[in-house]
Structures are given as C-alpha cells and as structure tokens.
Enzyme design. Sequence first.
Site, short mmCIF file in Angstrom:
data_model
loop_
_atom_site.label_atom_id
_atom_site.label_comp_id
_atom_site.label_asym_id
_atom_site.label_seq_id
_atom_site.Cartn_x
_atom_site.Cartn_y
_atom_site.Cartn_z
N PRO A 128 0.88 -1.09 0.08
CA PRO A 128 -0.13 0.15 -0.09
C PRO A 128 1.13 1.23 0.07
CG PRO A 128 -1.02 -1.64 1.53
CD PRO A 128 0.35 -2.11 1.06
N THR A 158 -1.14 -9.62 -9.22
CA THR A 158 -1.86 -10.39 -10.04
C THR A 158 -1.59 -11.95 -9.82
OG1 THR A 158 -1.07 -8.91 -11.64
CG2 THR A 158 -1.80 -11.12 -12.63
N LYS A 269 -20.12 5.66 -42.97
CA LYS A 269 -20.07 7.01 -43.82
C LYS A 269 -20.48 8.26 -43.27
CE LYS A 269 -20.91 4.51 -48.07
NZ LYS A 269 -20.69 3.41 -47.75
N GLN A 336 -12.12 7.09 -30.93
CA GLN A 336 -12.30 8.47 -31.67
C GLN A 336 -12.96 8.15 -33.02
OE1 GLN A 336 -12.26 11.20 -30.29
NE2 GLN A 336 -12.88 12.71 -31.88
N GLU A 363 4.28 -2.95 -13.49
CA GLU A 363 5.91 -3.22 -13.83
C GLU A 363 6.59 -1.72 -14.28
OE1 GLU A 363 6.99 -6.69 -15.95
OE2 GLU A 363 5.36 -7.58 -15.77
C1 LIG Z 1 -3.84 -4.53 -12.50
C2 LIG Z 1 -2.42 -4.49 -11.79
C3 LIG Z 1 -1.71 -5.34 -11.61
C4 LIG Z 1 -0.56 -5.48 -10.88
N1 LIG Z 1 0.26 -6.62 -10.69
C5 LIG Z 1 1.36 -6.46 -9.70
C6 LIG Z 1 1.80 -7.94 -9.39
O1 LIG Z 1 1.66 -8.94 -9.78
N2 LIG Z 1 3.06 -7.70 -8.62
C7 LIG Z 1 3.40 -6.45 -7.92
O2 LIG Z 1 4.27 -6.68 -7.12
N3 LIG Z 1 2.65 -5.26 -8.32
C8 LIG Z 1 1.79 -5.23 -9.16
N4 LIG Z 1 1.10 -4.16 -9.55
C9 LIG Z 1 1.40 -2.90 -8.83
C10 LIG Z 1 2.02 -2.08 -9.68
O3 LIG Z 1 3.25 -2.36 -10.21
C11 LIG Z 1 2.19 -0.53 -9.08
O4 LIG Z 1 0.67 -0.08 -8.90
C12 LIG Z 1 2.99 0.60 -9.86
O5 LIG Z 1 4.38 0.11 -9.51
C13 LIG Z 1 2.61 1.92 -9.11
O6 LIG Z 1 2.79 1.90 -7.81
P1 LIG Z 1 1.69 2.67 -6.91
O7 LIG Z 1 0.32 1.99 -7.52
O8 LIG Z 1 1.95 2.48 -5.76
O9 LIG Z 1 1.73 4.17 -7.57
P2 LIG Z 1 2.55 5.33 -6.79
O10 LIG Z 1 3.88 4.82 -6.71
O11 LIG Z 1 2.05 5.87 -5.55
O12 LIG Z 1 2.78 6.44 -7.99
C14 LIG Z 1 1.62 7.34 -8.29
C15 LIG Z 1 1.97 8.20 -9.26
O13 LIG Z 1 3.09 9.01 -8.97
C16 LIG Z 1 3.95 8.92 -10.05
N5 LIG Z 1 5.43 8.73 -9.40
C17 LIG Z 1 5.67 8.10 -8.16
N6 LIG Z 1 7.29 8.15 -8.06
C18 LIG Z 1 7.37 8.99 -8.89
C19 LIG Z 1 8.77 9.51 -9.33
N7 LIG Z 1 9.93 9.44 -8.32
N8 LIG Z 1 8.92 10.59 -10.21
C20 LIG Z 1 7.95 10.74 -11.11
N9 LIG Z 1 6.74 10.20 -11.06
C21 LIG Z 1 6.57 9.45 -9.68
C22 LIG Z 1 3.84 7.33 -10.53
O14 LIG Z 1 4.39 7.37 -11.97
C23 LIG Z 1 2.17 7.45 -10.43
O15 LIG Z 1 1.75 8.27 -11.93
C24 LIG Z 1 -0.26 -4.24 -10.37
C25 LIG Z 1 -0.88 -3.21 -10.48
C26 LIG Z 1 -2.11 -3.01 -11.10
C27 LIG Z 1 -2.81 -2.10 -11.15
#
Ligand SMILES: Cc1cc2nc3c(=O)[nH]c(=O)nc-3n(C[C@H](O)[C@H](O)[C@H](O)COP(=O)(O)OP(=O)(O)OC[C@H]3O[C@@H](n4cnc5c(N)ncnc54)[C@H](O)[C@@H]3O)c2cc1C
Length: 379
Positions: A128, A158, A269, A336, A363
Amino acid sequence: MIDFSLSDEHKALIEEARRFTRERVIPVAAECDRDSRFPMDVFKQAWELGFVNVTCPSEYGGPGMGELENTLVVEELAYGCTGIQTSLFANVLALTPIKLGGSEEQKKKYLGLLASEPVMASYATTEPDAGSDVAGLKTRFTQHGDDFVLNGQKCWITNASYATFYVIFATSNPELRHKGIAAFIVDRDTPGLRVGKKEDKLGQRASDTAQVFLEDVKVSKANLLAPEGKGFKLAMETFNQTRPDIGASATGLMRRCLEESVAYAKERKSFGVAIGQHQLVQWMLSEMAIRAEATRLLYQKAAWNLDNGVRDPIVSSFAKAFGADAAMQTAVDAVQVFGGNGYVKEYPVEKLMRDAKVLQIYEGTSQIQRLVIAKQLLA
Ligand SMILES: Cc1cc2nc3c(=O)[nH]c(=O)nc-3n(C[C@H](O)[C@H](O)[C@H](O)COP(=O)(O)OP(=O)(O)OC[C@H]3O[C@@H](n4cnc5c(N)ncnc54)[C@H](O)[C@@H]3O)c2cc1C
C-alpha cells in the site's frame, strides 16, 4: 549482418497462438470483462499448449523457449484480450526470479511444479505504501535460527487469489532501503498467509488482482530466494527481463485497435463517403500502424538482447515505456475513429481503451521508466 525475418518455427508458433486466441480467447473476452471473471478453462488449455510458462527451462519440464518466443505469444494473446493475457503470463513474472536466483532445489521444486501442473504463481513487491518506490517496502522478515518470519501486506498482486506459491520481497529494516531487501518463496498454504479482496478494476477485468496479508508467516531457509541485500537487485533484473512482454502486449492491443478501426473506417459513412476517405481519419489510422510497428521492433530487439546475452537493459525500458504510451494513445484514437459508437460496450474499442491504461502503470509506471532510462543515460 542484420536480419528482421522470423524463422519458420517462429511463424508456426505465431500461427498456433493466433488460432488459440481466435478460438479460445476472443469468444470469452467480453463476458470475462463484463463479469470480472478469470477464465480458468482458458488458462488450462493455454498451459497444455505451452503458452503459460513459456520461458520455464526444459530441464525442469517447461517449454524452454526464449524471450523472443515468449513475446511473440504475448502479442498474439494480447490481440484477443490483454486481461486474459496478463493472467496467463503472470507465471513468467514469478518464475523469472527463481530462474535467475534460485538454488537447484528451488528450481526443481517450483519450476518443476509450474511445468507439471496447470497452477499459478504470483510475484509480489508492491505494498500500500510502496509501489514505484520498491526500495521503500515495509513487509518485514526476521530470522529465527534457520527460519524466517514474515509480517506485512502486499497489494495489486496478479493472480493472488489462485496462486499456489508467491515470490515475496521483504526487508529486515525499512530504513536500510534496497540494502535490507530479501526475497522468499512462500507456499499458499503456509499458516498466516491470507489472500484479501479482489480488486474491481477499470480494465483488464479478466485478470485477477488481489491483496496478500502475511501474519507471522514462517518460511524455512530452503525457501530463501535472495538473501538480505540481494532481493532488490533480483527484483530489478526480473523487470528487465519481463518489460519486453509489456511492449509485446501493447503491440497486440494496438494491432487489434488498428484492425477494428480500419474495418469500421471502410464501413461507416459521413458526408457521403466512408470515413476512411477523410484525411484526418487516415492520419489516426497511420499513426496507429506506426506506433504498433515501432513497438514491435523495440520489444523484439529487447527480447533478442536477452536471448543473446546482450546486456542493454535500456532497450527493455524503451519497449515498456514507448509501448505502453503508444497503446494508450492508439486506444484513445480507436475510440475516436468509432465516434459515439466507440463510447459504448456494443463495440470492441471501449474495452481496449480501458485495458490499455494499466500498461502505463504496472511493472513500473511510464514516469518510472523515464527515470530508469535517464539513470542509464546519465550513468
Ligand atoms: C492491474 C495491476 C496489476 C498489478 N500486478 C502486480 C503484481 O503482480 N505484483 C506486484 O508486485 N505489483 C503489481 N502491481 C502494482 C504496480 O506495479 C504498481 O501499481 C505500480 O508500480 C505503481 O505503484 P503505485 O500504484 O503505488 O503508484 P505510486 O508509486 O503511488 O505512483 C503514483 C503516481 O506517482 C508517480 N510517481 C511516483 N514516484 C515518482 C517519481 N519518483 N517521479 C515521478 N513520478 C513518480 C507514478 O508514476 C504515478 O503516476 C499491479 C498493479 C495493477 C494496477
């Protein structure tokens, strides 16, 4: 010498994956999306054909194919549904760190298990409070004699609801950041491991995404995959190997967008002519084709590098970053092209737009890919 042609074996593999996609994936994709249902029967059929653990080495009973073959299959399945494809390929994400860092016993046991039964495995770094910032993860491990005890929470995992085992990254002390991280293989039935709620997602709804809770989970030394200080590197190397798959997934999704859009543009069309006769619609179609082909070249180069021992991880990030953004733009353009019809579920492109978004998130987000690329440029 440079050669962009695919071998007869590659062409046959593509043909087989394409047929599977046409006959098994496409017919159930809309319903699985609507009901957020993971198609277990499709998973089992794909496993029989060797489309699930593609890169699992043959000495452990796996299909033993390379990264190029893996990505070629990904592109085909993603054409049918990236949600189903994501669930079929989550095993590759979990088996890669074992392939890279596992002991012989671990490989025999866990790669052998994936190869001998249609079971699933999950890879878990995210928490989280630690997504992009993998080094900031807080799940703790403590050592007690030869055993380790894990406490913490993983999210967005996943296939977590179905996994038989999990590759879990944990730290001895969050303040140590990457220096404290180790990796463990944790069996599903280990006391204290509990799978939480399944996420109700915007797209890729056929894939399963859930939380994993770890409460005093005892793991034996035999299941230590990477010791303290080595887990972060293993996680990063795993991503280097699996990011071309996201480029391939993006390519499959873009090919679908393009084909659906071209067919529609020939039929629909306006102003007395097919909309494909309007130059501004032609522009969108051409851009889709350019993006799909450019991403294909990137993912195939990244995969070729991995198969041939060429160490150039920046290309894996190019494939992921460019492909994910290209897929999102392409899916938006496909909606679109369809106009109002693009905005409703009777037509296929609204699902493609919802499915594309997560390619820019999982990823390593599009922003994080830029950081990874810039770090290599500035090194
Ligand atoms: C459908 C789905 C499947 C997934 N499957 C897996 C899995 O199998 N195993 C696993 O471990 N994880 C999994 N994930 C997790 C996924 O890898 C993370 O959601 C992702 O790495 C982003 O982390 P966060 O959601 O905590 O976003 P945050 O880290 O909170 O980021 C929020 C925003 O801030 C931006 N941000 C954060 N830090 C920076 C920075 N230093 N500079 C610029 N921008 C920044 C991010 O790009 C993003 O836009 C999955 C996620 C989803 C949605």
